[in-house]
Write a protein that holds these residues in place. Structure first.
Motif, short mmCIF file in Angstrom:
data_model
loop_
_atom_site.label_atom_id
_atom_site.label_comp_id
_atom_site.label_asym_id
_atom_site.label_seq_id
_atom_site.Cartn_x
_atom_site.Cartn_y
_atom_site.Cartn_z
N LYS A 268 -1.58 -40.81 6.44
CA LYS A 268 -0.98 -41.51 7.56
C LYS A 268 -0.01 -40.63 8.35
O LYS A 268 0.09 -40.73 9.57
CB LYS A 268 -0.25 -42.76 7.07
CG LYS A 268 -1.14 -43.82 6.44
CD LYS A 268 -2.13 -44.41 7.43
CE LYS A 268 -1.46 -45.26 8.47
NZ LYS A 268 -2.45 -45.96 9.34
N THR A 269 0.72 -39.77 7.66
CA THR A 269 1.75 -38.97 8.32
C THR A 269 1.25 -37.59 8.74
O THR A 269 1.83 -36.97 9.63
CB THR A 269 2.97 -38.78 7.40
OG1 THR A 269 2.57 -38.03 6.23
CG2 THR A 269 3.55 -40.12 6.99
N GLY A 270 0.22 -37.10 8.05
CA GLY A 270 -0.25 -35.74 8.33
C GLY A 270 0.65 -34.68 7.74
O GLY A 270 0.50 -33.49 8.02
N LEU A 271 1.59 -35.09 6.89
CA LEU A 271 2.52 -34.16 6.26
C LEU A 271 1.98 -33.69 4.92
O LEU A 271 1.24 -34.41 4.25
CB LEU A 271 3.88 -34.83 6.06
CG LEU A 271 4.56 -35.32 7.35
CD1 LEU A 271 5.79 -36.16 7.00
CD2 LEU A 271 4.96 -34.15 8.24
N SER A 272 2.35 -32.50 4.51
CA SER A 272 1.86 -31.95 3.25
C SER A 272 2.60 -32.55 2.07
O SER A 272 3.71 -33.08 2.21
CB SER A 272 2.03 -30.43 3.23
OG SER A 272 3.41 -30.09 3.19
N TYR A 273 1.99 -32.46 0.88
CA TYR A 273 2.67 -32.91 -0.32
C TYR A 273 3.96 -32.12 -0.51
O TYR A 273 4.99 -32.67 -0.92
CB TYR A 273 1.77 -32.71 -1.55
CG TYR A 273 0.56 -33.61 -1.59
CD1 TYR A 273 0.70 -34.99 -1.51
CD2 TYR A 273 -0.72 -33.08 -1.74
CE1 TYR A 273 -0.41 -35.83 -1.58
CE2 TYR A 273 -1.83 -33.91 -1.81
CZ TYR A 273 -1.68 -35.28 -1.72
OH TYR A 273 -2.77 -36.10 -1.78
N GLN A 274 3.89 -30.82 -0.24
CA GLN A 274 5.07 -29.98 -0.39
C GLN A 274 6.21 -30.49 0.47
O GLN A 274 7.34 -30.64 0.00
CB GLN A 274 4.75 -28.54 0.01
CG GLN A 274 5.97 -27.63 0.07
CD GLN A 274 5.65 -26.26 0.60
OE1 GLN A 274 4.94 -25.50 -0.03
NE2 GLN A 274 6.17 -25.93 1.79
N TYR A 275 5.92 -30.81 1.73
CA TYR A 275 6.98 -31.28 2.61
C TYR A 275 7.55 -32.61 2.12
O TYR A 275 8.76 -32.83 2.15
CB TYR A 275 6.49 -31.45 4.05
CG TYR A 275 7.58 -32.00 4.93
CD1 TYR A 275 8.54 -31.17 5.49
CD2 TYR A 275 7.69 -33.37 5.15
CE1 TYR A 275 9.59 -31.67 6.24
CE2 TYR A 275 8.73 -33.90 5.90
CZ TYR A 275 9.67 -33.04 6.44
OH TYR A 275 10.72 -33.54 7.18
N MET A 276 6.68 -33.51 1.67
CA MET A 276 7.15 -34.83 1.28
C MET A 276 8.14 -34.77 0.13
O MET A 276 9.01 -35.65 0.02
CB MET A 276 5.95 -35.72 0.93
CG MET A 276 5.17 -36.17 2.17
SD MET A 276 4.00 -37.52 1.84
CE MET A 276 2.70 -36.64 0.99
N PHE A 277 8.05 -33.76 -0.73
CA PHE A 277 8.98 -33.67 -1.85
C PHE A 277 10.10 -32.65 -1.67
O PHE A 277 11.08 -32.69 -2.39
CB PHE A 277 8.21 -33.36 -3.15
CG PHE A 277 7.40 -34.50 -3.65
CD1 PHE A 277 8.02 -35.60 -4.24
CD2 PHE A 277 6.03 -34.51 -3.53
CE1 PHE A 277 7.29 -36.68 -4.69
CE2 PHE A 277 5.28 -35.59 -3.98
CZ PHE A 277 5.90 -36.68 -4.56
N THR A 278 9.94 -31.76 -0.69
CA THR A 278 10.96 -30.72 -0.50
C THR A 278 11.64 -30.78 0.85
O THR A 278 12.76 -30.28 1.02
CB THR A 278 10.35 -29.32 -0.67
OG1 THR A 278 9.45 -29.07 0.43
CG2 THR A 278 9.62 -29.19 -2.00
#
Length: 235
Positions: free
Chosen positions: A222-232
């Motif tokens: 939905k956001t197009g954001l990476s897993y890395q970004y979502m946690f860091t």
């Protein structure tokens, strides 16, 4: 579970699981741990993804919606139906997490251990300046995936899942995906998401939990954001 996904993709390509490992120079002994629910290292995942021409996310995501270009839509539909009982069978009980893993998670997410285990702390605040070198630690990211994919069998484990979810919501908010935006997405259970945001418990206790790995995958979509970004919070 990764092993189930790996067997599936090998079958689709008409290759033997151990033969692929030998061809890529990967120890076949690793398969024993994968069968028990462990994830391969980031290096191995990259090798396998390149071999099968898929993304790493595809290899570690349980959702049975294939992105392989030659797969027929009808086959995708039946794979989804067949995967439902397998998905339930693959869920494992989560009770305790190794202290070393928790320590690596606090570094990766830039938070305190006190925050991770206290669901009463609603608002996540970064512990300090983030060490960008830590984002290369894919093993810790995979550990987080496993934590979210398990069934919480203790209050501590439940709190861990909730607090990891709050870190995700904090970071996506910085990109404009606010609480109102997330609650408008029909793909998520609104009462559960509101609980994560506010801490206000629902009468239905099954809704007082954090996001699971399927929720995380959908959030990425939905956001197009990476897993890395979502946690860091780091691109």
């Amino acid at each position: 579970m990764f092993w189930t996904r790996y067997l599936q993709i090998c079958e689709e390509h008409g290759v033997k699981p151990h033969a692929v490992l030998r061809e890529l120079g990967i120890s076949t002994g690793s398969a024993a741990n994968w069968k028990k629910g462990s994830l391969p290292t980031g290096e191995i995942l990259n090798k396998l993804a390149a071999y099968f021409d898929v993304s790493v996310e595809y290899l570690i995501t349980d959702d049975e919606i294939s992105i392989m270009p030659k797969q027929k839509k009808l086959k995708m539909f039946f794979n989804t139906l067949l995967a439902i009982p397998q998905r339930w069978a693959s869920l494992r009980s989560g009770k305790d997490v190794d202290e070393n893993i928790i320590s690596s998670i606090t570094r990766y997410t830039n938070c305190s251990m006190r925050f991770l285990y206290n669901e009463e702390i609603i608002n996540y605040t970064p512990k300090g300046e983030y060490d960008k070198n830590v984002t290369a630690d894919t093993d810790t990211l995979h550990s987080i995936f496993e934590i979210l994919d398990n069934c919480a069998d203790s209050d501590e484990y439940k709190a861990l899942q909730i607090q990891l979810s709050r870190i995700v919501l904090y970071n996506i908010d910085k990109k404009g995906f606010t609480m109102d935006t997330v609650l408008s997405y029909t793909e998520f259970e609104p009462k559960k998401m509101k609980f994560i945001y506010t801490g206000e418990k629902n009468k239905d206790n099954t809704l007082n939990y954090g996001m699971n790995f399927s929720d995380l995958t959908m959030m990425k979509k939905k956001t197009g954001l990476s897993y890395q970004y979502m946690f860091t919070g780091i691109e």
